[in-house]
Enzyme design. Structure first.
Site: not given
Length: 475
Positions: A253-255
């Site tokens: 994910s973006k993390r």
RNA sequence: GCCCCUUUCGUCUAGUGGCCCAGGACACAGCCCUUUCAAGGCUGCGACAGGGGUUCGAAUCCCCUAAGGGGCGCCA
């Protein structure tokens, strides 16, 4: 058979195209190209709240950048359109009506509050939390009456009391026991269809032959199988690839930093390398081979060899692979890719305007690049004269011997023929005068001219800088 | 809680009963090449989740456990 292959990529436009989605798209595309089938792009925008035009645009842009061209879909149309789910509402209603008429689905008037209460009670009593089928038993008269009275209702499908077996191309047989599922909703009270229903309606309507998607959809397949059966349509072949994970082994994910295809394009990654890397993340042909061209992948790809276990997205390996593709590029192809980057970063640099010098420059720096954007730093490191970068470098040029060397070199350079052999000989001659050779000869010159202890081939640098600039820097 | 999937070096993976005291690649370390840094070459480090079976023989087949992931929505 192969001419009947029809596969699709069906993203929902709620964000950018991330690498996981891109890989799913790639597997589908590769399979279509391998078999001579059709690759269809369908936009799943039934979630009106979260879908945006911006996301659609970005999606199409990134797909094009990767070169994953679609045979049917947005912009190109096709015989099974429209290709936006939001424009296919009649189709879903038609299928839903069909199911109700057949008795395979029925209206349900239970309110969300009622259902929530039932759910909580079931949980307390440790029973399964499925819909209990209350409205399934409603009489025709009552149903008609309540509909006529305008009571809000959803449409639920009757789930048969039987086991379902999926024969998945990558996972083998997957079985669901009867009673693991209650009658589920296919049409909301708003009249909007639910995902699992849209997928089946669309895949059936578009005559999709193979559904290739990520593992998160594996359990959805149970519902979809039920729907195909209710509709009396033979289901497509399924192939569920596993998820792509971040370095911490959770779903990417973006993390995890850069995960969008667009970001990689911007960061100077090559389309071919991106495809190569994505293809090998969860697929291989059973050999040690790592580097493939897109053409080669199109020939060799197969659904059966997609791997079952999830894979971590290894940025370092992508970078390495990009370097492999980058270095394999003929200068003629690399040049137009880096030219705009260089000119934009150094608009004042007049040498870049000279095609001959520019070409020499690209030849010189290619080996030092892993991504296109590296070109700027590498080129800048010697195009712009710099003070010695550290004390070690400063000490190297400060010695008496070095001073003598520079003086001799300036003299030789101003007289020699300005071609490689010429200034090569000049360097040797100056070395003789100053009694320096090897490292002691080249290092001080490098530092004097560029300010740093490392960089591309020194002779190549002189070639790019030219005589005047070199002399200027020597003094 | 229930259902489903997965499990080989840190990472991507080869491996489908003997060729495997497990091969390749990235990363890491060392060496070589070299005017530097890269690139390249060589070497090293490093794994069959655990436990039971089956078999003459198991990374490969079966069972259990554990861990991770996904799903159980009027989200997609």
């Amino acid at each position: 058979m192969s001419e009947h292959v029809r596969v699709r990529f069906a993203p929902s436009p709620t964000g950018y195209l991330h690498v996981g989605g891109a890989r799913t798209a790639l597997f589908n595309w590769l399979y279509a190209r391998k078999t001579g089938g059709k690759f269809i792009l369908r936009i799943e925008d039934t979630d009106v709240e979260r879908s945006t035009q911006e996301a659609v645009d970005g999606l199409l842009r990134d797909m094009k950048w990767l070169g994953l061209t679609w045979d049917e879909g947005p912009e190109v149309g096709g015989p099974h359109g429209p290709y936006f789910q939001s424009q296919r509402l009649e189709i879903y209603h038609r299928y839903a009506r069909q199911l109700v008429e057949k008795g395979a689905a029925y209206p349900c008037f239970c309110s969300e509050e009622e259902l929530e209460a039932k759910r909580m009670k079931a949980e307390e009593e440790h029973r399964s939390v499925h819909y209990d089928g209350t409205c399934r038993r409603l009489s025709k008269e009552e149903v008609d009456r309540r509909i006529a009275a305008g009571e809000p209702h959803v449409i639920r499908v009757k789930v048969p009391e039987k086991d379902y077996i999926l024969d998945d191309l990558v996972r083998g047989k997957v079985e669901w026991k009867a009673e693991t599922l209650g009658d589920f909703i296919i049409l909301r009270s708003s009249g909007m269809p639910v995902y699992n229903f849209c997928v089946v309606a669309d895949d059936a309507d578009m005559q999709i032959s193979h559904v290739v998607r990520a593992e998160e959809h594996l359990t959805n397949t149970h519902r979809q199988l039920i729907l195909y059966e209710a509709l009396g349509i033979k289901p497509p072949v399924f192939a569920h690839a596993s998820l792509i994970l971040g370095e911490d082994k959770t779903k990417l994910s973006k993390r995890h930093g850069a995960t969008s295809v667009g970001q990689y394009a911007e960061d100077g990654f090559l389309r071919e390398a991106m495809i190569n890397f994505l293809a090998l993340l969860g697929w291989n042909e059973g050999t040690d081979r790592e580097i493939y061209s897109v053409e080669e992948l199109k020939e060799r790809f197969s659904l059966e060899r997609i791997s079952k276990s999830p894979g971590v997205f290894d940025h370092a390996k992508l970078t390495w692979m990009n370097g492999q593709h980058l270095r394999a590029l003929p200068v003629d192809q690399l040049l137009p890719m880096v030219e705009p980057l260089l000119k934009k970063a150094m608009p004042e640099e007049t040498r870049l305007q000279n095609p001959e010098i520019l070409r020499k420059l690209v030849e010189l720096i290619q080996i030092k690049m892993n991504v296109l954007n590296d070109a700027v730093d590498v080129a800048r490191s010697f195009l712009q004269a710099g003070e010695p970068e550290n004390e070690e470098a400063a000490a190297m040029v400060a010695t008496e011997k070095s001073q003598k060397l520079f003086a001799a070199l300036a003299d030789e350079f101003s007289r020699c023929e300005w071609v490689r052999d010429g200034y090569n000989a000049a360097i040797k001659a100056a070395g003789k005068i100053a009694e320096a050779k090897g490292k002691d000869l080249f290092m001080p010159i490098r530092v004097k001219i560029t300010g740093t202890c490392h960089g591309p081939d020194l002779v190549g640098i002189l070639d790019v800088l030219g005589r005047d600039e070199t002399l200027k820097r020597l003094k």
